[in-house]
Design a protein around this motif. Sequence first.
Motif, PDB file in Angstrom:
ATOM      1  N   PHE A  56       3.554   6.717  29.233  1.00  0.00           N
ATOM      2  CA  PHE A  56       3.586   7.425  27.954  1.00  0.00           C
ATOM      3  C   PHE A  56       3.347   8.914  28.162  1.00  0.00           C
ATOM      4  O   PHE A  56       4.061   9.762  27.602  1.00  0.00           O
ATOM      5  N   GLU A  57       2.367   9.254  28.988  1.00  0.00           N
ATOM      6  CA  GLU A  57       2.091  10.664  29.282  1.00  0.00           C
ATOM      7  C   GLU A  57       3.287  11.348  29.932  1.00  0.00           C
ATOM      8  O   GLU A  57       3.638  12.481  29.579  1.00  0.00           O
ATOM      9  N   ARG A  58       3.901  10.675  30.893  1.00  0.00           N
ATOM     10  CA  ARG A  58       5.046  11.279  31.579  1.00  0.00           C
ATOM     11  C   ARG A  58       6.186  11.533  30.600  1.00  0.00           C
ATOM     12  O   ARG A  58       6.864  12.569  30.671  1.00  0.00           O
ATOM     13  N   ALA A  59       6.395  10.593  29.681  1.00  0.00           N
ATOM     14  CA  ALA A  59       7.459  10.774  28.688  1.00  0.00           C
ATOM     15  C   ALA A  59       7.130  11.935  27.752  1.00  0.00           C
ATOM     16  O   ALA A  59       8.009  12.728  27.405  1.00  0.00           O
ATOM     17  N   ALA A  60       5.880  12.039  27.351  1.00  0.00           N
ATOM     18  CA  ALA A  60       5.476  13.134  26.465  1.00  0.00           C
ATOM     19  C   ALA A  60       5.624  14.484  27.165  1.00  0.00           C
ATOM     20  O   ALA A  60       6.121  15.450  26.577  1.00  0.00           O
ATOM     21  N   PHE A  61       5.215  14.543  28.424  1.00  0.00           N
ATOM     22  CA  PHE A  61       5.330  15.801  29.170  1.00  0.00           C
ATOM     23  C   PHE A  61       6.800  16.182  29.344  1.00  0.00           C
ATOM     24  O   PHE A  61       7.179  17.350  29.172  1.00  0.00           O
ATOM     25  N   ALA A  62       7.638  15.195  29.661  1.00  0.00           N
ATOM     26  CA  ALA A  62       9.069  15.466  29.841  1.00  0.00           C
ATOM     27  C   ALA A  62       9.714  15.934  28.540  1.00  0.00           C
ATOM     28  O   ALA A  62      10.693  16.692  28.566  1.00  0.00           O
ATOM     29  N   ALA A  63       9.155  15.488  27.397  1.00  0.00           N
ATOM     30  CA  ALA A  63       9.708  15.883  26.099  1.00  0.00           C
ATOM     31  C   ALA A  63       9.199  17.242  25.645  1.00  0.00           C
ATOM     32  O   ALA A  63       9.570  17.699  24.561  1.00  0.00           O
ATOM     33  N   ILE A 104       3.398  18.379  16.602  1.00  0.00           N
ATOM     34  CA  ILE A 104       3.236  17.683  17.879  1.00  0.00           C
ATOM     35  C   ILE A 104       3.085  16.182  17.643  1.00  0.00           C
ATOM     36  O   ILE A 104       3.695  15.360  18.347  1.00  0.00           O
ATOM     37  N   LEU A 105       2.291  15.809  16.637  1.00  0.00           N
ATOM     38  CA  LEU A 105       2.134  14.391  16.335  1.00  0.00           C
ATOM     39  C   LEU A 105       3.471  13.751  15.968  1.00  0.00           C
ATOM     40  O   LEU A 105       3.777  12.631  16.408  1.00  0.00           O
ATOM     41  N   ALA A 106       4.261  14.429  15.172  1.00  0.00           N
ATOM     42  CA  ALA A 106       5.569  13.885  14.790  1.00  0.00           C
ATOM     43  C   ALA A 106       6.451  13.688  16.022  1.00  0.00           C
ATOM     44  O   ALA A 106       7.161  12.670  16.142  1.00  0.00           O
ATOM     45  N   ARG A 107       6.406  14.621  16.948  1.00  0.00           N
ATOM     46  CA  ARG A 107       7.206  14.505  18.173  1.00  0.00           C
ATOM     47  C   ARG A 107       6.695  13.366  19.045  1.00  0.00           C
ATOM     48  O   ARG A 107       7.492  12.626  19.655  1.00  0.00           O
ATOM     49  N   ILE A 108       5.388  13.199  19.120  1.00  0.00           N
ATOM     50  CA  ILE A 108       4.819  12.090  19.901  1.00  0.00           C
ATOM     51  C   ILE A 108       5.256  10.759  19.312  1.00  0.00           C
ATOM     52  O   ILE A 108       5.667   9.841  20.036  1.00  0.00           O
ATOM     53  N   HIS A 109       5.181  10.646  18.002  1.00  0.00           N
ATOM     54  CA  HIS A 109       5.517   9.378  17.351  1.00  0.00           C
ATOM     55  C   HIS A 109       7.004   9.055  17.452  1.00  0.00           C
ATOM     56  O   HIS A 109       7.398   7.892  17.281  1.00  0.00           O
ATOM     57  N   ALA A 110       7.820  10.053  17.727  1.00  0.00           N
ATOM     58  CA  ALA A 110       9.265   9.829  17.846  1.00  0.00           C
ATOM     59  C   ALA A 110       9.683   9.427  19.259  1.00  0.00           C
ATOM     60  O   ALA A 110      10.851   9.074  19.481  1.00  0.00           O
ATOM     61  N   LEU A 111       8.757   9.461  20.223  1.00  0.00           N
ATOM     62  CA  LEU A 111       9.102   9.102  21.594  1.00  0.00           C
ATOM     63  C   LEU A 111       9.466   7.622  21.691  1.00  0.00           C
ATOM     64  O   LEU A 111       8.845   6.769  21.052  1.00  0.00           O
ATOM     65  N   ASP A 112      10.447   7.338  22.485  1.00  0.00           N
ATOM     66  CA  ASP A 112      10.887   5.958  22.704  1.00  0.00           C
ATOM     67  C   ASP A 112      10.312   5.483  24.036  1.00  0.00           C
ATOM     68  O   ASP A 112      10.922   5.667  25.094  1.00  0.00           O
ATOM     69  N   VAL A 113       9.120   4.896  23.986  1.00  0.00           N
ATOM     70  CA  VAL A 113       8.409   4.475  25.192  1.00  0.00           C
ATOM     71  C   VAL A 113       8.010   3.008  25.040  1.00  0.00           C
ATOM     72  O   VAL A 113       7.454   2.614  24.008  1.00  0.00           O
ATOM     73  N   GLU A 114       8.282   2.225  26.059  1.00  0.00           N
ATOM     74  CA  GLU A 114       7.878   0.815  26.026  1.00  0.00           C
ATOM     75  C   GLU A 114       6.362   0.724  26.111  1.00  0.00           C
ATOM     76  O   GLU A 114       5.717   1.391  26.917  1.00  0.00           O
ATOM     77  N   TRP A 115       5.788  -0.127  25.268  1.00  0.00           N
ATOM     78  CA  TRP A 115       4.350  -0.376  25.283  1.00  0.00           C
ATOM     79  C   TRP A 115       4.150  -1.880  25.297  1.00  0.00           C
ATOM     80  O   TRP A 115       4.564  -2.583  24.379  1.00  0.00           O
ATOM     81  N   THR A 116       3.521  -2.384  26.333  1.00  0.00           N
ATOM     82  CA  THR A 116       3.471  -3.833  26.549  1.00  0.00           C
ATOM     83  C   THR A 116       2.238  -4.500  25.962  1.00  0.00           C
ATOM     84  O   THR A 116       2.049  -5.707  26.130  1.00  0.00           O
ATOM     85  N   HIS A 117       1.384  -3.742  25.276  1.00  0.00           N
ATOM     86  CA  HIS A 117       0.149  -4.308  24.734  1.00  0.00           C
ATOM     87  C   HIS A 117       0.134  -4.128  23.224  1.00  0.00           C
ATOM     88  O   HIS A 117       0.438  -3.054  22.714  1.00  0.00           O
ATOM     89  N   GLY A 118      -0.227  -5.179  22.506  1.00  0.00           N
ATOM     90  CA  GLY A 118      -0.327  -5.089  21.060  1.00  0.00           C
ATOM     91  C   GLY A 118      -1.579  -4.347  20.626  1.00  0.00           C
ATOM     92  O   GLY A 118      -2.455  -4.027  21.430  1.00  0.00           O
ATOM     93  N   ALA A 119      -1.645  -4.062  19.318  1.00  0.00           N
ATOM     94  CA  ALA A 119      -2.837  -3.419  18.757  1.00  0.00           C
ATOM     95  C   ALA A 119      -3.876  -4.496  18.485  1.00  0.00           C
ATOM     96  O   ALA A 119      -3.801  -5.234  17.505  1.00  0.00           O
ATOM     97  N   ILE A 120      -4.844  -4.621  19.380  1.00  0.00           N
ATOM     98  CA  ILE A 120      -5.869  -5.661  19.274  1.00  0.00           C
ATOM     99  C   ILE A 120      -7.113  -5.075  18.622  1.00  0.00           C
ATOM    100  O   ILE A 120      -7.668  -4.091  19.083  1.00  0.00           O
ATOM    101  N   GLU A 121      -7.526  -5.686  17.532  1.00  0.00           N
ATOM    102  CA  GLU A 121      -8.742  -5.250  16.850  1.00  0.00           C
ATOM    103  C   GLU A 121      -9.723  -6.411  16.799  1.00  0.00           C
ATOM    104  O   GLU A 121      -9.450  -7.451  16.199  1.00  0.00           O
ATOM    105  N   GLU A 122     -10.865  -6.236  17.447  1.00  0.00           N
ATOM    106  CA  GLU A 122     -11.908  -7.246  17.415  1.00  0.00           C
ATOM    107  C   GLU A 122     -12.807  -7.019  16.205  1.00  0.00           C
ATOM    108  O   GLU A 122     -12.924  -5.895  15.710  1.00  0.00           O
ATOM    109  N   PRO A 123     -13.448  -8.091  15.702  1.00  0.00           N
ATOM    110  CA  PRO A 123     -14.375  -7.910  14.575  1.00  0.00           C
ATOM    111  C   PRO A 123     -15.458  -6.886  14.918  1.00  0.00           C
ATOM    112  O   PRO A 123     -15.941  -6.813  16.043  1.00  0.00           O
TER     113      PRO A 123
END
Length: 306
Positions: A56-63, A104-123
Motif C-alpha cells: 500500500f505504501e509503495r502504491a501511494a508513493f508511486a502515485a 491527499i485523503l481522496a487520492r489515497i482512497h482512490a488507489l487500487d491496491v489489493e488488501w487481503t485482510h478484512g476490517a476486524i473489530e473485536e468487542p
Amino acid sequence: MDLSQFGVPVGSMVRVHGGFANRMYRLDTDRGSFAVKELNLADRRLIYHVEDVFRFERAAFAAGIPMPEPISADHQTLVHRWVEGEKVPEAPVSAAFAVEIGEILARIHALDVEWTHGAIEEPTARDWPELAARAAATGQPWAGDLASQTETFLAIAHFVDTCERPGPVVLTHKDIQPWNLLARDGRPVVLDWELSGLLDLAGELGSTALSLAKGPGFDSIEPTIFRAVLDGYVAGGGVLPPPGPSWFVYLIGGWLGHTRWNILRCLADVEASTGPDLALSHESVQNGLRGLPDLFSRLPDLETLL
C-alpha cells in the motif's frame, strides 16, 4: 534486518524519541539517511500486516502522495528514506494545509491496491472497574482519576460497540494526526503508515479533520479548518458520508484502546525494550483519563461541525 544493505554508516544510529507505539532511529550512511523503525513486538495492541502495508505504501508513493519513500520492511523493522521537515504542532493548521490533507485523503482512497485482510473489530474491553482496583492497589499516580471515571469509560465502550457505521469502507492510512505529519515548505508530508487498513470513511474523515482543527484539549476547535479538510476531500474527488456520531467513533475507540494499553504497561511497571518508554505510557494514561471524558461529553457539539 541486516542494515548493512543501506550502505556504510557514517556515524552511530541515533534514537529519535517521541514514538507512541514503536521506536525510531536515524541511520546515516554513504547512500543517504534512513528512518529505521523498530516495531514493538512484545505487546502490540493491533496486528501489523507487513506485506499489505508495504504494498500500500509503495502504491501511494508511486502515485505521488507526499510521504517518505518506503525502502524495506519485515516483521521487526521498517526502513524509509529520511525526510527533513518541521513538526506539525497540536494546534489548528492553516486552511491551505487542511485543504491539501483532504485532497491527499481522496487520492489515497482512490488507489487500487489489493488488501487481503478484512476490517476486524473485536468487542471493546469492559474491564475498567478491575483496572481501577489494580491501579489503586499498586499506587498509580492516576488511580484516583481512573476510579472517578470508571462509569464514563464503560459508557464510552458501549458507544463504541453500538454506534452505527454507515460506510463506505475504504483502504486508508487510519492515523493522520499532527504527530504523524511533517510540514515541508509549508506543505504536508504523511508519516507512519503501519496502522493502514480498512476503515469506515466517516471515522477517517472525522478523526483527521478534528485533529487538524484543534489545539490540546477541545476548547479551541476551529470549524473553518475542520470544514477545509472536507472541502479538500470533495475537491480531490471524494464523496462525503452522511453526518452523525460515526464521524467520531473511530477516534474515541482508538483513544480508548490506546489508553487501556498504556494502563496495562504501567501496571506491569517494567521498562520494556520496545515500544514507548514507561514515562510516556504514564503521560498517555493521564491524557486519556482527562481527555476522553471531555471528548465524549462534547459529541453533540462536534456533530454541529458536520
